[in-house]
Design a protein around this motif. Structure first.
Motif, PDB file in Angstrom:
ATOM      1  N   HIS A 161      40.492  36.297  36.230  1.00 52.55           N
ATOM      2  CA  HIS A 161      39.724  37.841  36.045  1.00 52.55           C
ATOM      3  C   HIS A 161      38.856  37.597  34.823  1.00 52.55           C
ATOM      4  CE1 HIS A 161      38.754  41.918  36.219  1.00 52.55           C
ATOM      5  NE2 HIS A 161      39.304  41.825  34.857  1.00 52.55           N
ATOM      6  N   ALA A 162      39.411  36.993  33.720  1.00 50.20           N
ATOM      7  CA  ALA A 162      38.393  36.829  32.575  1.00 50.20           C
ATOM      8  C   ALA A 162      37.174  36.011  32.618  1.00 50.20           C
ATOM      9  CB  ALA A 162      39.211  36.388  31.440  1.00 50.20           C
ATOM     10  N   ALA A 163      37.471  34.806  33.781  1.00 47.87           N
ATOM     11  CA  ALA A 163      36.406  34.099  34.045  1.00 47.87           C
ATOM     12  C   ALA A 163      35.359  34.734  34.689  1.00 47.87           C
ATOM     13  CB  ALA A 163      36.998  32.958  34.614  1.00 47.87           C
ATOM     14  N   ARG A 164      35.763  35.421  35.917  1.00 50.08           N
ATOM     15  CA  ARG A 164      34.740  36.115  36.586  1.00 50.08           C
ATOM     16  C   ARG A 164      34.002  37.182  35.939  1.00 50.08           C
ATOM     17  NH1 ARG A 164      36.675  40.422  41.029  1.00 50.08           N
ATOM     18  NH2 ARG A 164      37.977  41.740  39.991  1.00 50.08           N
ATOM     19  N   VAL A 165      34.890  37.947  34.951  1.00 53.56           N
ATOM     20  CA  VAL A 165      34.049  38.828  34.308  1.00 53.56           C
ATOM     21  C   VAL A 165      33.081  38.295  33.163  1.00 53.56           C
ATOM     22  CG1 VAL A 165      34.178  40.459  32.007  1.00 53.56           C
ATOM     23  CG2 VAL A 165      35.854  40.649  34.072  1.00 53.56           C
ATOM     24  N   ARG A 207      24.449  32.722  39.552  1.00 55.80           N
ATOM     25  CA  ARG A 207      25.098  33.394  40.675  1.00 55.80           C
ATOM     26  C   ARG A 207      25.960  32.424  41.503  1.00 55.80           C
ATOM     27  NH1 ARG A 207      19.049  35.547  42.330  1.00 55.80           N
ATOM     28  NH2 ARG A 207      19.227  37.677  41.243  1.00 55.80           N
ATOM     29  N   LYS A 208      25.866  31.427  41.540  1.00 57.26           N
ATOM     30  CA  LYS A 208      26.804  30.440  42.133  1.00 57.26           C
ATOM     31  C   LYS A 208      28.036  30.500  41.202  1.00 57.26           C
ATOM     32  CE  LYS A 208      27.374  25.620  43.590  1.00 57.26           C
ATOM     33  NZ  LYS A 208      26.784  24.188  43.762  1.00 57.26           N
ATOM     34  N   ALA A 209      28.066  30.203  39.983  1.00 60.48           N
ATOM     35  CA  ALA A 209      29.148  30.352  38.918  1.00 60.48           C
ATOM     36  C   ALA A 209      30.020  31.704  39.207  1.00 60.48           C
ATOM     37  CB  ALA A 209      28.730  30.286  37.481  1.00 60.48           C
ATOM     38  N   ASN A 252      34.686  34.374  41.506  1.00 59.20           N
ATOM     39  CA  ASN A 252      35.210  35.597  42.250  1.00 59.20           C
ATOM     40  C   ASN A 252      36.109  34.862  43.395  1.00 59.20           C
ATOM     41  OD1 ASN A 252      34.053  37.879  41.055  1.00 59.20           O
ATOM     42  ND2 ASN A 252      32.240  37.388  42.263  1.00 59.20           N
ATOM     43  N   ALA A 253      35.655  33.648  43.808  1.00 60.74           N
ATOM     44  CA  ALA A 253      36.741  33.223  44.744  1.00 60.74           C
ATOM     45  C   ALA A 253      38.138  32.747  44.295  1.00 60.74           C
ATOM     46  CB  ALA A 253      36.020  31.941  45.251  1.00 60.74           C
ATOM     47  N   ALA A 254      37.951  32.339  43.033  1.00 61.25           N
ATOM     48  CA  ALA A 254      39.373  31.688  42.241  1.00 61.25           C
ATOM     49  C   ALA A 254      39.993  33.048  41.824  1.00 61.25           C
ATOM     50  CB  ALA A 254      38.795  31.030  41.046  1.00 61.25           C
ATOM     51  N   GLY A 314      39.823  45.525  41.746  1.00 59.61           N
ATOM     52  CA  GLY A 314      41.237  44.995  41.453  1.00 59.61           C
ATOM     53  C   GLY A 314      40.713  44.442  39.945  1.00 59.61           C
ATOM     54  N   GLY A 315      41.780  43.728  39.005  1.00 61.27           N
ATOM     55  CA  GLY A 315      41.610  43.396  37.823  1.00 61.27           C
ATOM     56  C   GLY A 315      42.391  42.129  37.446  1.00 61.27           C
ATOM     57  N   ALA A 316      42.921  42.120  36.155  1.00 60.81           N
ATOM     58  CA  ALA A 316      43.630  41.074  35.441  1.00 60.81           C
ATOM     59  C   ALA A 316      45.016  41.119  36.256  1.00 60.81           C
ATOM     60  CB  ALA A 316      43.786  41.356  34.151  1.00 60.81           C
TER      61      ALA A 316
END
Length: 562
Positions: free
Chosen positions: A165-169, A356-358, A363-365, A413-415
Motif C-alpha cells: 500500500h505504501a508503494a502504491r501511494v 503510470r506503468k509503475a 496497484n497490482a502488487a 482499501g488501504g494498508a
C-alpha cells in the motif's frame, strides 16, 4: 495487569486499596453491597464519563488511581508515544482520575495531566470490561478486523499489504506530481521556450553583474584620474623642483670640498655632507615620482566604447533579471530551472508513461497482497465461527449464532487490506443477524463476550478482563461452564468476575467479598477471603441469609471440585 487500585471518597467508598494478583478473581457479596461501585470507579480511571454524583457525600473530591504493568511492545506504549507522552516499559503506568464536587474533573497518567480522551485510549488497551453496559472492543466493529487477524496469525500478510500500500501511494503521488507539472509546463510551453532562448542567447555567467558594475565604475572615473595626473605633472614642472634640488646639491658639495671640511671630523663638515646626501636622495626620489606618475598615466582606461559595452551588458542582465524577479547573479540558475521545465514538456509523455506503468504495477502488487489477506481472513472467519459455536452451547446460548462477516470495503482499501470485518449475532433462529451490542440481555451479552474471548484465545492486547454478572439468570452446569472458561482465560491474563453464582465463585483462584461497612457512616469495604471464609461465603450464596450445614458441605464440595 492491574498492580494496585486505590479509591477515595467515591460514592459509598471512603477509602479502598486493592493489590490484585494474577489469574481469576471472583468478587462476591450481597446485592447492594457496592460491587458495581468498584467497577464504576475502575471505569472512571479508564476514561469513562465523570459525574459529580460520584463524590462521596461531605467530601470535596473523589479520586481513583490504577497502577498497571505493561510488557514491552504493548499497544499502550504506542498510544502514549503518538500523543507525545514520554513513558516506557521499564516503568509502571498509573492512570488517575479526580472528580471534584465543584469544578471540572481531571485526568493524569504518571502524575502528568492528560485529556480524558487519552486516558480512555490508553485504558482501552489495558482493560476490557464485559457486561450489560460495557462498551468493550468486542462490541465495536472497528476492532473486529484486528481481532480476526490476530486469531488468524496474519501478521506477515498484514506487513506485506502495508508495504504494498505504501508503494502504491508513493507511485500514485509520483504520477499525480508529474501530471500536474507536465500540465503546468504545457500551458506555458511557448513562454518557456522564449525565456530559455533569451537567456541562452544572453548566456549570463555567475558573478558577471558584479564584475561589470566594477568595470563600469572604473571606466566612468577615468577622466577624473587623468585630470589628477595632469595636475600632478604640471605642479612638478612649474615648481622646477629638479633644477632647484640640483643647484642646492651642488652648493652643498662645494662646502664639502672647501679646505678644512674635506675629510674633517667637524660638526659643520658632517652637517654639510648630510645635507649633500639628502639633497641627492631628494633628487632621485623626485625622478622616481615623475616616472610613477607617467606609469599611472599609461594605465588609465579612457575607452568610451568599452564603457558603452559594459553598460549595455549590465543593463541587459538587469532587465532580464527584473523580468524573472531575481538578482542578476541568479540568472544562470533561472536558465537551468527553465531548461529543466522545458525538457519536462518535451520528454514529459515518456516520464508519464513510465510513472503510470509503475503505478499500475504497484496497484497490482497491492491487490495481490490484499487478496491473499482476504483469503486468509475468510478461512479464519469460518474457523472462528466454529470455535465460537463450541463455546456458546455450554453457556446456554446454543440457539445463538455468531457470524464473522468478511465483506469488501466500499472504498478502495488501504494498508490493512480491502475488507470490512464484523461480528454479527442472531440470538434466536430466524430473528436475523444484528450487531453484538443489540443483544437484549445483559447476562447474554456478558456470556457471548466470554465465549468470544475464549474462542479468540490471545487476540486482543488487554491483560486484564472484567466480566460483570456473566452468570446472570443461569445456574448449575451453565455456571460451571462459565467458571471453567474464566479459569482458562485466567491462565494467561488477569481476570475478574462479579458474580452471584457459587459455582463461578468456587472456580476462582482467589475471592474477594464486597460488603457494607459496619461503621455508623456505612460505606463499602472489600476484603480477601481465606479458604474458611470462602466456604462460608459460598454457603451463603447457596442458601441465602440463613447458612445451613448442608450449604457449608455443598460449598466445600464445590471448592474441592474446583
Amino acid at each position: 495487569m492491574i498492580l494496585a487500585l486505590s479509591i477515595r471518597d467515591f460514592v459509598l467508598i471512603d477509602r479502598l486499596d486493592i493489590e490484585p494478583g494474577n489469574g481469576f478473581t471472583a468478587l462476591t457479596g450481597e446485592t447492594g453491597a457496592g460491587k458495581s461501585i468498584i467497577l464504576d470507579a475502575l471505569a472512571l480511571t479508564l476514561g469513562a464519563a465523570a459525574d459529580r454524583a460520584f463524590v462521596r457525600a461531605g467530601a470535596a473530591q473523589a479520586s481513583v488511581a490504577a497502577e498497571f504493568a505493561a510488557v514491552p511492545g504493548h499497544p499502550v506504549w504506542e498510544v502514549l508515544a503518538e500523543h507525545g507522552f514520554e513513558a516506557g516499559p521499564d516503568e509502571t503506568l498509573t492512570l488517575k482520575r479526580i472528580v471534584r464536587a465543584s469544578g471540572p474533573a481531571r485526568a493524569f497518567i504518571n502524575d502528568q495531566p492528560v485529556s480524558a480522551a487519552l486516558l480512555a485510549e490508553a485504558g482501552e488497551t489495558l482493560v476490557e470490561i464485559h457486561g450489560q453496559h460495557a462498551a468493550s472492543a468486542l462490541l465495536r466493529p472497528s476492532a473486529h478486523r484486528k481481532m480476526l487477524d490476530l486469531f488468524a496469525g496474519n501478521e506477515a500478510l498484514l506487513d506485506a499489504c502495508a508495504a504494498a500500500h505504501a508503494a502504491r501511494v508513493e507511485a500514485r503521488e509520483t504520477r499525480e506530481r508529474l501530471e500536474a507539472e507536465t500540465e503546468e509546463a504545457l500551458r506555458t510551453r511557448e513562454w518557456l521556450a522564449g525565456a530559455v532562448e533569451e537567456l541562452d542567447t544572453l548566456a549570463p555567467q555567475a558573478g558577471e553583474a558584479g564584475s561589470l558594475t566594477e568595470t563600469r565604475t572604473r571606466l566612468m572615473q577615468s577622466e577624473r584620474v587623468t585630470e589628477a595626473i595632469t595636475e600632478a605633472e604640471e605642479a612638478l614642472a612649474d615648481a622646477e623642483i629638479e633644477t632647484a634640488l640640483s643647484k642646492a646639491s651642488r652648493a652643498a658639495e662645494r662646502i664639502c670640498r672647501l679646505p678644512g671640511f674635506d675629510g674633517a671630523d667637524h660638526p659643520m663638515a658632517h652637517a654639510a655632507r648630510s645635507a649633500a646626501e639628502a639633497l641627492e636622495r631628494a633628487l632621485i626620489e623626485t625622478g622616481e615620482a615623475e616616472a610613477a606618475i607617467a606609469a599611472l598615466e599609461s594605465l588609465v582606461e579612457h575607452d568610451t566604447s568599452a564603457l558603452e559595452s559594459a553598460e549595455a551588458r549590465l543593463f541587459a542582465l538587469r532587465a532580464v533579471a527584473r523580468k524573472h524577479m531575481v538578482d542578476p547573479d541568479m540568472l544562470p540558475d533561472v536558465l537551468e530551472t527553465l531548461q529543466e521545465r522545458l525538457n519536462l514538456v518535451e520528454a514529459g509523455e515518456d516520464a508519464l508513461i513510465r510513472a503510470r506503468k509503475a503505478e499500475s504495477v504497484a496497484n497490482a502488487a497491492w491487490h495481490d497482497a490484499a487478496e491473499k489477506l482476504t483469503a486468509a481472513r475468510t478461512a479464519a472467519a469460518a474457523q472462528l465461527e466454529k470455535a465460537i459455536a463450541k463455546e456458546l452451547a455450554p453457556l446456554k446460548l446454543g440457539r445463538a449464532v455468531i457470524r464473522v462477516s468478511v465483506a469488501p470495503l466500499g472504498e478502495d482499501g488501504g494498508a490493512h487490506g480491502a475488507d470490512r470485518v464484523e461480528f454479527d449475532a442472531e440470538t434466536n433462529p430466524g430473528a436475523g443477524f444484528g450487531p453484538l451490542r443489540k443483544i437484549a440481555s445483559g447476562g447474554e451479552l456478558a456470556r457471548v463476550s466470554l465465549a468470544l474471548k475464549c474462542a479468540l484465545a490471545e487476540a486482543g492486547s488487554a491483560g486484564t478482563l472484567i466480566f460483570d454478572e456473566a452468570d446472570q439468570g443461569v445456574g448449575g452446569a451453565v455456571a460451571a461452564a462459565i467458571g471453567e472458561r474464566l479459569i482458562r482465560l485466567g491462565r494467561t491474563r488477569q481476570v475478574f468476575a462479579i458474580t452471584h453464582s457459587p459455582q463461578v465463585a468456587a472456580a476462582a483462584r482467589s475471592q474477594w467479598l464486597v460488603e457494607k461497612g459496619r461503621s455508623k457512616s456505612g460505606g463499602t469495604r472489600l476484603r480477601g477471603l481465606d479458604e474458611s471464609d470462602r466456604q462460608e461465603e459460598i454457603a451463603r450464596m447457596l442458601s441465602g441469609a440463613e447458612i445451613t450445614e448442608e450449604a457449608r458441605a455443598a460449598a466445600g464440595r464445590l471448592l474441592e471440585d474446583a
